[in-house]
Design a protein around this motif. Structure first.
Motif, PDB file in Angstrom:
ATOM      1  N   PRO A 220       0.823  -1.221   0.000  1.00  0.00           N
ATOM      2  CA  PRO A 220       0.000   0.000   0.000  1.00  0.00           C
ATOM      3  C   PRO A 220       0.849   1.259   0.000  1.00  0.00           C
ATOM      4  CG  PRO A 220      -0.020  -1.036   2.169  1.00  0.00           C
ATOM      5  CD  PRO A 220       0.667  -1.994   1.247  1.00  0.00           C
ATOM      6  N   PHE A 221       0.305   2.315  -0.573  1.00  0.00           N
ATOM      7  CA  PHE A 221       0.977   3.618  -0.607  1.00  0.00           C
ATOM      8  C   PHE A 221       0.629   4.335   0.702  1.00  0.00           C
ATOM      9  CE2 PHE A 221       2.751   6.855  -3.643  1.00  0.00           C
ATOM     10  CZ  PHE A 221       2.901   7.857  -2.713  1.00  0.00           C
ATOM     11  N   VAL A 222       1.498   4.206   1.682  1.00  0.00           N
ATOM     12  CA  VAL A 222       1.291   4.822   2.998  1.00  0.00           C
ATOM     13  C   VAL A 222       2.413   5.821   3.257  1.00  0.00           C
ATOM     14  CG1 VAL A 222       1.040   4.432   5.476  1.00  0.00           C
ATOM     15  CG2 VAL A 222       0.166   2.731   3.856  1.00  0.00           C
ATOM     16  N   ILE A 223       2.040   7.050   3.644  1.00  0.00           N
ATOM     17  CA  ILE A 223       3.019   8.101   3.881  1.00  0.00           C
ATOM     18  C   ILE A 223       3.750   7.840   5.192  1.00  0.00           C
ATOM     19  CG2 ILE A 223       3.409  10.586   4.059  1.00  0.00           C
ATOM     20  CD1 ILE A 223       2.157   9.701   1.401  1.00  0.00           C
ATOM     21  N   ASN A 245      -5.899  11.352  -8.836  1.00  0.00           N
ATOM     22  CA  ASN A 245      -6.486  11.841 -10.081  1.00  0.00           C
ATOM     23  C   ASN A 245      -7.707  11.007 -10.486  1.00  0.00           C
ATOM     24  OD1 ASN A 245      -6.354  13.858 -12.078  1.00  0.00           O
ATOM     25  ND2 ASN A 245      -5.409  12.440 -13.543  1.00  0.00           N
ATOM     26  N   GLY A 246      -8.447  10.527  -9.478  1.00  0.00           N
ATOM     27  CA  GLY A 246      -9.653   9.755  -9.750  1.00  0.00           C
ATOM     28  C   GLY A 246      -9.399   8.296 -10.097  1.00  0.00           C
ATOM     29  N   GLN A 247      -8.133   7.888 -10.106  1.00  0.00           N
ATOM     30  CA  GLN A 247      -7.794   6.512 -10.436  1.00  0.00           C
ATOM     31  C   GLN A 247      -7.351   5.753  -9.184  1.00  0.00           C
ATOM     32  OE1 GLN A 247      -5.081   8.244 -13.702  1.00  0.00           O
ATOM     33  NE2 GLN A 247      -5.544   6.187 -14.450  1.00  0.00           N
ATOM     34  N   ALA A 248      -7.620   4.450  -9.175  1.00  0.00           N
ATOM     35  CA  ALA A 248      -7.242   3.627  -8.025  1.00  0.00           C
ATOM     36  C   ALA A 248      -5.735   3.661  -7.825  1.00  0.00           C
ATOM     37  CB  ALA A 248      -7.710   2.190  -8.230  1.00  0.00           C
ATOM     38  N   ALA A 249      -5.308   3.947  -6.597  1.00  0.00           N
ATOM     39  CA  ALA A 249      -3.885   3.966  -6.252  1.00  0.00           C
ATOM     40  C   ALA A 249      -3.695   3.175  -4.956  1.00  0.00           C
ATOM     41  CB  ALA A 249      -3.383   5.399  -6.102  1.00  0.00           C
ATOM     42  N   LYS A 250      -4.342   2.033  -4.908  1.00  0.00           N
ATOM     43  CA  LYS A 250      -4.308   1.194  -3.715  1.00  0.00           C
ATOM     44  C   LYS A 250      -2.901   0.711  -3.400  1.00  0.00           C
ATOM     45  CE  LYS A 250      -6.457  -3.036  -1.889  1.00  0.00           C
ATOM     46  NZ  LYS A 250      -7.380  -4.170  -2.216  1.00  0.00           N
ATOM     47  N   TYR A 251      -2.117   0.510  -4.470  1.00  0.00           N
ATOM     48  CA  TYR A 251      -0.765  -0.007  -4.300  1.00  0.00           C
ATOM     49  C   TYR A 251       0.272   0.993  -4.810  1.00  0.00           C
ATOM     50  CZ  TYR A 251      -3.302  -4.398  -3.721  1.00  0.00           C
ATOM     51  OH  TYR A 251      -4.162  -5.373  -3.286  1.00  0.00           O
ATOM     52  N   ILE A 252       1.489   0.849  -4.321  1.00  0.00           N
ATOM     53  CA  ILE A 252       2.570   1.762  -4.710  1.00  0.00           C
ATOM     54  C   ILE A 252       2.794   1.739  -6.214  1.00  0.00           C
ATOM     55  CG2 ILE A 252       5.063   2.186  -4.517  1.00  0.00           C
ATOM     56  CD1 ILE A 252       4.912   1.143  -1.642  1.00  0.00           C
ATOM     57  N   ASP A 253       2.751   0.544  -6.822  1.00  0.00           N
ATOM     58  CA  ASP A 253       3.008   0.458  -8.275  1.00  0.00           C
ATOM     59  C   ASP A 253       1.949   1.209  -9.069  1.00  0.00           C
ATOM     60  OD1 ASP A 253       0.958  -1.904  -9.287  1.00  0.00           O
ATOM     61  OD2 ASP A 253       1.720  -2.311  -7.282  1.00  0.00           O
ATOM     62  N   VAL A 271      -7.333  10.152   0.477  1.00  0.00           N
ATOM     63  CA  VAL A 271      -6.488   9.463   1.461  1.00  0.00           C
ATOM     64  C   VAL A 271      -7.346   8.987   2.624  1.00  0.00           C
ATOM     65  CG1 VAL A 271      -4.445  10.810   0.853  1.00  0.00           C
ATOM     66  CG2 VAL A 271      -5.919  11.565   2.749  1.00  0.00           C
ATOM     67  N   LEU A 272      -6.904   7.896   3.223  1.00  0.00           N
ATOM     68  CA  LEU A 272      -7.547   7.369   4.421  1.00  0.00           C
ATOM     69  C   LEU A 272      -6.762   7.873   5.614  1.00  0.00           C
ATOM     70  CD1 LEU A 272      -9.783   5.419   5.453  1.00  0.00           C
ATOM     71  CD2 LEU A 272      -8.051   3.619   5.434  1.00  0.00           C
ATOM     72  N   ARG A 273      -7.434   8.690   6.450  1.00  0.00           N
ATOM     73  CA  ARG A 273      -6.768   9.314   7.602  1.00  0.00           C
ATOM     74  C   ARG A 273      -7.643   9.110   8.836  1.00  0.00           C
ATOM     75  NH1 ARG A 273      -5.605  15.365   6.496  1.00  0.00           N
ATOM     76  NH2 ARG A 273      -4.085  14.405   5.068  1.00  0.00           N
ATOM     77  N   ASP A 274      -7.062   8.459   9.834  1.00  0.00           N
ATOM     78  CA  ASP A 274      -7.822   8.159  11.057  1.00  0.00           C
ATOM     79  C   ASP A 274      -9.131   7.455  10.731  1.00  0.00           C
ATOM     80  OD1 ASP A 274      -5.851   9.380  12.612  1.00  0.00           O
ATOM     81  OD2 ASP A 274      -6.771  11.366  12.365  1.00  0.00           O
ATOM     82  N   GLN A 275      -9.040   6.498   9.781  1.00  0.00           N
ATOM     83  CA  GLN A 275     -10.164   5.650   9.380  1.00  0.00           C
ATOM     84  C   GLN A 275     -11.275   6.422   8.669  1.00  0.00           C
ATOM     85  OE1 GLN A 275     -11.249   3.653  13.065  1.00  0.00           O
ATOM     86  NE2 GLN A 275      -9.774   2.016  12.670  1.00  0.00           N
ATOM     87  N   LYS A 276     -10.958   7.637   8.205  1.00  0.00           N
ATOM     88  CA  LYS A 276     -11.913   8.422   7.422  1.00  0.00           C
ATOM     89  C   LYS A 276     -11.271   8.839   6.103  1.00  0.00           C
ATOM     90  CE  LYS A 276     -14.240  10.436  11.483  1.00  0.00           C
ATOM     91  NZ  LYS A 276     -14.583  11.708  12.171  1.00  0.00           N
ATOM     92  N   GLU A 277     -12.078   8.823   5.033  1.00  0.00           N
ATOM     93  CA  GLU A 277     -11.561   9.228   3.727  1.00  0.00           C
ATOM     94  C   GLU A 277     -11.640  10.740   3.591  1.00  0.00           C
ATOM     95  OE1 GLU A 277     -13.631   7.101   0.675  1.00  0.00           O
ATOM     96  OE2 GLU A 277     -12.403   5.288   0.925  1.00  0.00           O
ATOM     97  N   GLU A 278     -10.539  11.336   3.078  1.00  0.00           N
ATOM     98  CA  GLU A 278     -10.490  12.788   2.867  1.00  0.00           C
ATOM     99  C   GLU A 278      -9.990  13.076   1.464  1.00  0.00           C
ATOM    100  OE1 GLU A 278      -8.786  15.334   5.742  1.00  0.00           O
ATOM    101  OE2 GLU A 278      -9.391  14.119   7.471  1.00  0.00           O
ATOM    102  N   GLN A 279     -10.643  14.057   0.836  1.00  0.00           N
ATOM    103  CA  GLN A 279     -10.252  14.466  -0.516  1.00  0.00           C
ATOM    104  C   GLN A 279      -9.360  15.694  -0.411  1.00  0.00           C
ATOM    105  OE1 GLN A 279     -11.772  12.807  -3.264  1.00  0.00           O
ATOM    106  NE2 GLN A 279     -10.405  13.801  -4.707  1.00  0.00           N
ATOM    107  N   ILE A 280      -8.156  15.607  -1.000  1.00  0.00           N
ATOM    108  CA  ILE A 280      -7.228  16.746  -0.968  1.00  0.00           C
ATOM    109  C   ILE A 280      -6.611  16.927  -2.351  1.00  0.00           C
ATOM    110  CG2 ILE A 280      -6.686  16.454   1.490  1.00  0.00           C
ATOM    111  CD1 ILE A 280      -4.105  15.064   0.654  1.00  0.00           C
ATOM    112  N   GLN A 281      -5.918  18.047  -2.513  1.00  0.00           N
ATOM    113  CA  GLN A 281      -5.174  18.321  -3.747  1.00  0.00           C
ATOM    114  C   GLN A 281      -3.679  18.139  -3.471  1.00  0.00           C
ATOM    115  OE1 GLN A 281      -6.689  19.271  -6.894  1.00  0.00           O
ATOM    116  NE2 GLN A 281      -8.413  18.450  -5.697  1.00  0.00           N
ATOM    117  N   VAL A 282      -2.981  17.488  -4.383  1.00  0.00           N
ATOM    118  CA  VAL A 282      -1.534  17.281  -4.210  1.00  0.00           C
ATOM    119  C   VAL A 282      -0.805  17.740  -5.467  1.00  0.00           C
ATOM    120  CG1 VAL A 282      -1.748  15.386  -2.565  1.00  0.00           C
ATOM    121  CG2 VAL A 282      -1.712  14.884  -5.023  1.00  0.00           C
TER     122      VAL A 282
END
Length: 447
Positions: A220-223, A245-253, A271-282
């Motif tokens: 998983p892509f975890v910071i 960008n609206g695409q699945a990024a469940k894994y690092i690859d 991103v999943l943060r404290d068991q809640k999903e949040e939408q942000i811009q990166v």
């Protein structure tokens, strides 16, 4: 310090294997009242580091750590003691003993090697159990980045169903070797099964690319941390990236591919943060990066995130016995296949044969008893199988001539055995030079 730890493990493992192998010859020799003149760890060319004579036997440690030996009276071996052999046979000499006793003495070393390996595997099953991910739980397939694997036709996301008709039940440390030694790999890709025929020179191809894991789990892509240079202040440590960008990024690859296609752009991220999903811009920099460090996650952590179900089996002492025996059997069969490939020029596997440096490099730079015993068990099997090869000067060569004597009732002449021993010795030296020459070549060219 790292080199000291590697060297300590290397010498400890080598010493254990040599002493026990030679003990395998020593004990039956003594039981059959055969005189053992020397018992040495390492070779004492010209002089020894330590030595002490007890009874008829001189015990010692040589200075050249390339093996060890027992010198048995009246035996044509690497010592080539022609003066002793020219004298009339004595009752305590090897040559005076019945053929079956000589055969048991010669098989003692490899027998101990195999017994040691099986004991280690049984002990490891009891002490560590078995940790794995069931192959059925690898829902999204495997991570495959090794170029030789990609050239063979594999892709990230493939699920390994079977190797040469044998169904793969677990994803564990053995799966890579099974694939390397396999001829036909049945995979599932996007719901469809297909068979990949492995190139006959696959092992040779592996050497042409950067070393690394052939098959791995998709992580998983975890910071882990946001770097000081990053402009993505909204990202936080422990954020689990779900989409980019609206695409699945469940894994690092998956994330890497999306970021690569959006260099220099600002995109949305879930991103999943404290068991809640949040939408942000990166913001994606010009190198296709977010300016973050990834978190190193254990199997347990990935299981908590719902990515994998990790299975842990523990075994009682009696349960460990069949588990360890099966593990040992699989390793013997696997090494036999490797040896067959090495002696088949078309595979190119002979190019990867290594000497003492290759063995040294197997050991890690951090101390781990589990890793140490795993490597020692494998080396014990390798030593046993190699010594059984029907080459004069090896145990297998002596066994070959003894079996001929038992079956035919005719003993080869001492002159024949001396000449065969010399031929075998030259062959062994050639193999030793070739293996260690490969080490030197790889060190020079960086392969």
């Amino acid at each position: 310090m790292d080199i000291f730890i590697k060297l300590s493990q290397f010498l400890m493992s080598l010493s254990l294997l040599i002493v026990l192998h030679e003990l395998g010859h020593f004990i039956p020799a003594k039981l059959f009242k055969t005189r053992v003149e020397k018992f040495y760890l390492f070779f004492d060319v010209k002089y020894s580091l330590l030595k002490k004579k007890i009874g008829d036997t001189e015990y010692g440690i040589g200075w050249l750590p390339l093996g060890g030996y027992v010198k048995i009276s009246g035996m044509i071996d690497e010592s080539m003691d022609k003066e002793q052999m020219a004298l009339p046979p004595q009752p305590w000499e090897f040559r005076s003993k019945p053929a079956y006793q000589r055969l048991i003495i010669m098989l003692g070393g490899v027998t101990v090697n195999f017994i040691l390996a099986f004991i280690i595997y049984i002990g490891m099953a009891f002490a560590y159990g078995d940790t794995y991910i069931a192959n059925a739980d690898m829902k999204d397939g495997l991570l495959i980045e090794n170029q030789a694997m990609l050239n063979a036709g594999f892709k990230t996301g493939d699920k390994i169903i079977s190797v040469d008709g044998t169904k793969i039940m677990k994803f564990d440390n053995d799966i890579n070797m099974k694939v390397v030694l396999g001829k036909a790999i049945l995979i599932e890709r996007n719901g469809t099964q297909q068979t990949i025929k492995m190139p006959i020179d696959f092992i040779d191809q592996l050497s042409k690319y950067e070393k690394g894991t052939l098959l791995d789990i998709r992580r998983p892509f975890v910071i882990g941390a946001v770097t000081d240079e990053s402009t993505n202040e909204e990202l936080q440590a422990k954020d689990v990236v779900v989409t980019l960008n609206g695409q699945a990024a469940k894994y690092i690859d998956q994330a890497k591919a999306i970021l690569e296609n959006n260099k220099g752009k600002t995109i949305s991220a879930m991103v999943l943060r404290d068991q809640k999903e949040e939408q942000i811009q990166v913001a994606v920099n010009n190198d296709g990066m977010l300016g973050v460090q990834l978190a190193g996650l254990s199997f347990a952590s990935m299981e908590k995130l719902g990515y994998y179900k990790v299975s842990q089996e523990e075994f009682g002492f009696l349960e460990s016995i069949p588990v360890g025996i099966m593990k040992g059997k699989n390793q013997v069969v696997g090494y036999g296949k490797q040896l067959k490939m090495i002696f088949s020029p078309s595979t190119g596997a002979y190019k990867q044969v290594g000497g003492f440096k290759a063995i040294f490099d197997i050991f890690p730079s951090t101390w781990s008893w589990e890793t140490f015993w795993t490597i020692t068990a494998l080396l014990s099997i390798m030593l046993g199988v190699m010594n059984l090869l029907p080459i004069p000067a090896l145990d297998g060569g002596h066994v070959m001539f003894l079996l001929y004597e038992i079956i035919s009732g005719k003993k080869p002449s001492d002159k024949f055995l001396e000449n065969a021993q010399m031929v075998g010795f030259v062959l062994l030296i050639s193999l030793l030079l070739f293996a260690n020459g490969n080490d030197i070549y790889k060190a020079i060219v960086g392969k």
